[in-house]
Design a protein around this motif. Sequence first.
Motif: not given
Length: 275
Positions: A2-8, A24-31, A10-18, A50-52
Amino acid sequence: MYQLTDKEFRDLREFIYEYAGINLTDQKRALVVGRLQKVLTREGFKNFAQYYEYIKKDKTGKAVEELINRISTNHTFFFREKSHFEYLHSAVLPELTTRLAASGQKDFRLWCAAAATGEEPYTLAMVLREFFGSQYNQWQAGMLATDISTQALQTAIRGVYPDERMTHTPVKLRNKYFQKIGQDKWAVKDALKKDVLYRRFNLMSERWPFRGRFHVVFCRNVMIYFDQVTRNRLAQMFYQFMQPGGYFFIGHSETLGRENCPFEYVMPAVYKKVA
Ligand SMILES: C[S@@+](CC[C@H](N)C(=O)[O-])C[C@H]1O[C@@H](n2cnc3c(N)ncnc32)[C@H](O)[C@@H]1O
């Protein structure tokens, strides 16, 4: 894959942070992609968007639980950052228990606030038992061990570790507190297991449900995943839930901001709530 777009992202990162404070920094994208692939395939989602949606709509809490189980890093080992346990045994416990005993109290409370798969709380439990020796049963040396990851906690509660995870445990203590099972596994003996009370707890919770205050808190190698604002807020929270004179341990690679830090600095990664 699966590819993770910038918006996807961002959404996941904000959710996990909240939700968990994990930054999750940009370096964690592949993770993120690597750790969540399987869920997307299993659920038949076309993409991360869809997952989000699925995460946000889930009312059972199970989807978020699985997300956090997969995203959190639970790396730990017995006697990690050994000097902390030596200091606990040789300085902190003698000081605190002498003071408690002098005021007729025998209730000692320790909280391991990022317990992961149990190696840290069981290490602490061994240190407590070794320190108290034959006096152990005269004390109520309760330990609370919490983590956000239910998967890590399941491993902790099971208390069975393969040979290679025991390498940092002194042989004498391994033979005393563990039982060998099969060729290459070690199970924590029941007595030690019963010393630790495991609970799921998210450090980002607004309300901390603890009635008593702790004499010692270990919160190591979790604040590295949080930003400075969150660390400062947590330091204030821990301070409130500690006894005056209590000790606060963080990981050696972590620091508490000097400004507004409620604790007194004792030595690298050790702080004190001044009485
Ligand atoms: C790298 S482990 C550290 C384990 C142990 N304290 C040590 O130093 O070896 C970090 C742990 O923090 C937990 N964690 C991450 N965010 C958390 C949160 N918001 N609340 C509670 N635990 C959290 C993770 O699930 C993980 O088990």
